[in-house]
Design a protein around this motif. Structure first.
Motif, PDB file in Angstrom:
ATOM      1  N   ARG A   1       3.339   0.757 -11.720  1.00 12.93           N
ATOM      2  CA  ARG A   1       1.887   0.693 -11.538  1.00 12.93           C
ATOM      3  C   ARG A   1       1.347  -0.680 -11.957  1.00 12.93           C
ATOM      4  O   ARG A   1       0.481  -1.247 -11.284  1.00 12.93           O
ATOM      5  CB  ARG A   1       1.211   1.805 -12.350  1.00 12.93           C
TER       6      ARG A   1
ATOM      7  N   LEU B   1       2.158  -3.201  -9.226  1.00 13.86           N
ATOM      8  CA  LEU B   1       1.235  -3.112  -8.098  1.00 13.86           C
ATOM      9  C   LEU B   1      -0.079  -3.811  -8.414  1.00 13.86           C
ATOM     10  O   LEU B   1      -0.684  -4.439  -7.539  1.00 13.86           O
ATOM     11  CB  LEU B   1       0.987  -1.645  -7.733  1.00 13.86           C
TER      12      LEU B   1
ATOM     13  N   ASP C   1       1.550   6.900  -6.893  1.00 14.41           N
ATOM     14  CA  ASP C   1       0.533   7.934  -7.127  1.00 14.41           C
ATOM     15  C   ASP C   1       1.107   9.330  -6.924  1.00 14.41           C
ATOM     16  O   ASP C   1       0.849  10.249  -7.730  1.00 14.41           O
ATOM     17  CB  ASP C   1      -0.657   7.718  -6.190  1.00 14.41           C
TER      18      ASP C   1
ATOM     19  N   LYS D   1       2.045   1.784  -3.545  1.00 13.13           N
ATOM     20  CA  LYS D   1       1.015   2.390  -4.394  1.00 13.13           C
ATOM     21  C   LYS D   1       0.914   3.888  -4.137  1.00 13.13           C
ATOM     22  O   LYS D   1       0.806   4.694  -5.076  1.00 13.13           O
ATOM     23  CB  LYS D   1      -0.336   1.725  -4.154  1.00 13.13           C
TER      24      LYS D   1
ATOM     25  N   SER E   1       0.832  -1.209   0.000  1.00 14.26           N
ATOM     26  CA  SER E   1       0.000   0.000   0.000  1.00 14.26           C
ATOM     27  C   SER E   1       0.864   1.255   0.000  1.00 14.26           C
ATOM     28  O   SER E   1       0.520   2.257  -0.633  1.00 14.26           O
ATOM     29  CB  SER E   1      -0.936  -0.004   1.214  1.00 14.26           C
TER      30      SER E   1
END
Length: 762
Positions: free
Chosen positions: A522, A525, A499, A495, A492
């Protein structure tokens, strides 16, 4: 009558103001040569208007201190040092002690208060003039001789003694015990407040009492004391959290709300917050306005800026030839709220070239760091052992101090320069650490937190149309942080990092290497989240672009091809996976070498293909060969080495050598728990497979324990809908049914649960 000193309004407050003013109506000139009006001062402690919250321990310790001792209540500006001493003074007076409070806020005020004390102790005006004029030159001796003659218990408070030079006397040191700070007689106690909390500066015979922020409960009570009608306890607690539990800021906010409730709104003027909740919501955008509002200050005091409380200390340090402390604190404020591994992330060469610092060649930043720590502007953490790991030596800023500092107008104007220095510092630190080595993970844990703050500020600057740090420099650090989050099992966080980088680096060309690597991260993930089909589609699209923009043998292209092979294998296309892995192995062997860490991954996964096809003898032989090479090149405790050891245990279990498999799984579980952590995905996978082996060996109770531990960790880490979590839940459910039915485990059911992930592919 002259006005009180602008920085010491408290001398005009107290029950004995008039009598003290009359007794101390001296007209002694500053230089002692002539007499003239110097104003009237009171040295009586003022009265507290509110209960003291959260300081019961230190107040009790000071009240119980033996006579003849010296105590310093120290901490950053706004921590409530004076409040503590006033509480002690009130109790001491109630017990019959004589109490005097002097201010050392500056030389003029301190000298005036010392003279007033001397007169109060019975020193004649002529003797006083000689002591300060130079003909006698013994003012400290004069005052202390008068104090030693007191038989009644007494307490002397010296407040705001930040500049220790005022206390030391001419050419002396505070620790010499020969200036204004000395050991009292058996009847007396000396109590000092100061921002300086360096024990070496005070001397070993002085007792220090550092003050931190308040507890959440005490901070909440402080707000409710001042603004009882501004909201419920829970709302006050939320505001206390936002203000960082710092007494001064809590006091300012409480007074603001207590007075805002009485003030009508004026036409055309913005309506100020009147509740704890409204103040908290408005605080982010109106920080300086709310903290510096006159509504938040007692009406009888001169206007004071709460946000300037830390700048006062920086002014003092600048006068002590420590001018680099101000830009250094402002630079540190642009890092995250986590501890800052400053020896790793302060780019010394860039600082010397920066117009913000202008450091001389050979300047040592440690001196500035120590000075900030001495005055509680930062908190230093030093490792307990003799280890020299830089990540163990950190400094931390109070979050609100950092926020206030970042919003100063002068700092805003130089925001781009500060962010560029942070970016360079993180880049330099990242170059010295391996994101795949657990020994370096403490650094990466902190670096990722600071990277997120940097990216957040870069996005804000981009939104305002301002330029920021070089995107390529930032993304190099970001990719290393992403690699850490993958290997550490913090998906997490990975990610969130992707972002934030994408949002902050919008200027990157879509076909640049950096943009393509972001796209790969990305897709990776998506793969880790268990959406194999979507990941495969993204890998194939990315691979097509990389083969056009880069080339087939480029390391980035090979990583995408490796990841594609991984999802093909997990989806059951073993032929397709093997073809891709062989191509990756050949390409990496050619450009990186056969012992390279990435080449060994491809070899490991080719062994996994053999195992999935049921050729366990070939798989075991290849795994053991890879294990030997990984142990030699990476070390026995490296995560990749442990990954291959897990795979060897997997082969043993599938060959029905259950005793050997259990032994190896337990050893791997112990080593993974020690090096990766008990909640790392790889550790949980080993626990999961150990449970399966225990079930096969009919140790059903032990198998249940391991399944439940694995399921609990996977649910917290991956979520209950992740394929791995669902797989473990199904296995546990089946085990419980078999326990209830007292039936043996059917080895043919293993593929229902272990659909390839546990074999060791990555």
């Amino acid at each position: 009558m002259t006005a009180p000193h602008s920085e010491q309004p408290s001398i005009w407050i107290g029950a004995d103001r008039d009598s003290y003013a009359a007794a101390n109506n001296l007209h002694v000139h500053h230089h002692g040569e002539t007499f003239g009006p110097a104003g009237q001062v009171s040295i009586a402690p003022r009265q507290l208007a509110y209960p003291v919250r959260g300081r019961k321990g230190v107040i009790g310790s000071l009240l119980g201190a033996p006579s003849g001792t010296v105590h310093v209540v120290c901490g950053t500006g706004g921590s409530g040092k004076t409040t503590v001493t006033l509480a002690v003074a009130a109790e001491a007076r109630s017990r019959g002690a004589e109490v005097w409070q002097l201010s050392a806020v500056d030389a003029t005020t301190f000298e005036a208060h010392l003279r007033a004390l001397a007169v109060r102790l019975g020193v004649g005006v002529e003797r006083l003039r000689l002591a300060w004029s130079g003909s006698a030159g013994d003012a400290p001796d004069l005052v202390w001789e008068a104090l030693e003659q007191r038989t009644r218990p007494w307490l002397l408070i010296i407040d705001n003694a930040d500049d220790l030079g005022l206390l030391a006397g001419a050419g002396g040191h505070v620790g010499d015990c020969s200036g204004w700070i000395r050991r009292p007689s058996a009847a007396g106690l000396l109590l000092i407040t100061s921002r300086n909390q360096n024990p070496e500066a005070w001397g070993a015979w002085v007792n220090l009492h550092p003050l931190g922020v308040l507890s959440r409960r005490a901070a909440t009570e402080l707000l409710l004391d001042r603004a009882p009608a501004a909201g419920a306890d829970t709302q006050a607690a939320e505001l206390a959290d936002r203000l960082g539990h710092l007494p001064l800021l809590l006091h300012q906010a409480g007074l603001y709300l207590s007075r805002a409730d009485r003030n009508p709104p004026w036409p055309g003027a913005p309506c100020g917050p009147r509740t704890f909740r409204a103040y908290r919501i408005a605080f982010g955008n109106r920080l300086s306005e709310l903290l510096d509002s006159p509504t938040g200050q007692p009406s009888h005091l001169p206007r004071q800026r709460a946000t300037a409380t830390w700048e006062v200390t920086l002014d003092l340090l600048a006068r002590q030839q420590l001018g680099s402390t101000r830009p250094l604190l402002r630079l540190l404020a642009h890092f995250g709220d986590a501890p800052i591994p400053y020896t790793d992330v302060l780019p010394c060469s860039a600082l010397r070239a920066s117009p913000l610092f202008r450091l001389e060649p050979g300047a040592v930043l440690q001196q500035a760091i120590n000075a900030l720590a001495d005055y509680a502007l930062v908190t230093m953490q030093v490792p307990d052992s003799d280890a020299h790991a830089p990540a163990g030596y950190t400094v931390t800023l109070h979050p609100l101090l950092a926020e206030v500092t970042r919003q100063l107008d002068e700092v805003r104007r130089s925001r781009g320069e500060y962010l560029a220095l942070v970016a360079q510092g993180l880049h330099d630190g990242a170059a010295r650490h391996d994101p795949r080595n657990p020994a370096d993970w403490p650094f990466w844990h902190l670096a990722t937190a600071h990277l997120h703050r940097l990216l957040e500020q870069m996005a804000d600057e981009a939104g305002r149309g301002a330029s920021g740090p070089d995107a390529e420099t930032v993304t190099v650090t970001a990719f290393a942080c992403m690699e850490y989050t993958r290997d550490a099992g913090r998906y997490s966080l990975g990610k969130a990092t992707v972002d934030r980088v994408t949002a902050a680096c919008v200027s990157l060309r879509s076909d640049s290497r950096t943009a393509l690597k972001l796209r790969f991260e990305r897709a990776r993930l998506t793969d880790l989240a268990g959406d194999i089909a979507a990941a495969e589609s993204e890998y194939r699209a990315l691979l097509d672009i990389q083969r056009q923009v880069l080339h087939d043998a480029d390391p980035d292209t090979l990583w995408t091809q490796h990841a594609l092979a991984h999802v093909l294998g997990r989806s059951g296309d073993l032929d397709g996976a093997e073809a891709e892995y062989l191509a990756v192995f050949e390409g990496r062997s050619r450009i990186l070498g056969t012992d390279h860490i990435d080449t060994l991954w491809a070899r490991h996964n080719l062994a996994w293909i053999a195992g999935q096809r049921g050729d366990l003898a070939v798989a075991e032989a290849e795994y053991r060969a890879v294990l030997e090479d990984r142990s030699r090149t990476l070390g026995c405790d490296h995560p990749h080495t442990l990954y291959t050891r897990h795979a060897v245990a997997w082969v043993l279990s599938r060959r029905d050598d259950l005793e050997a498999a259990e032994t190896e799984y337990r050893a791997v579980l112990e080593d993974r728990s020690r090096t990766l952590g008990r909640d790392h995905p790889h550790t949980l996978t080993t626990r999961q497979e150990l449970a399966w082996v225990l079930g096969r060996r009919s140790d059903l109770a032990a198998a249940e324990v391991e399944y439940r531990a694995a399921l609990d960790g996977q649910t917290r880490l991956l979520g209950e809908d992740h394929p791995t979590t669902r797989c473990t839940a199904r296995a546990l459910g089946d085990l419980l049914r078999r326990i209830e039915n007292r039936s043996p485990i059917d080895p043919g059911d293993e593929d229902m649960y272990w659909w390839g992930f546990s074999g060791g592919s990555s």
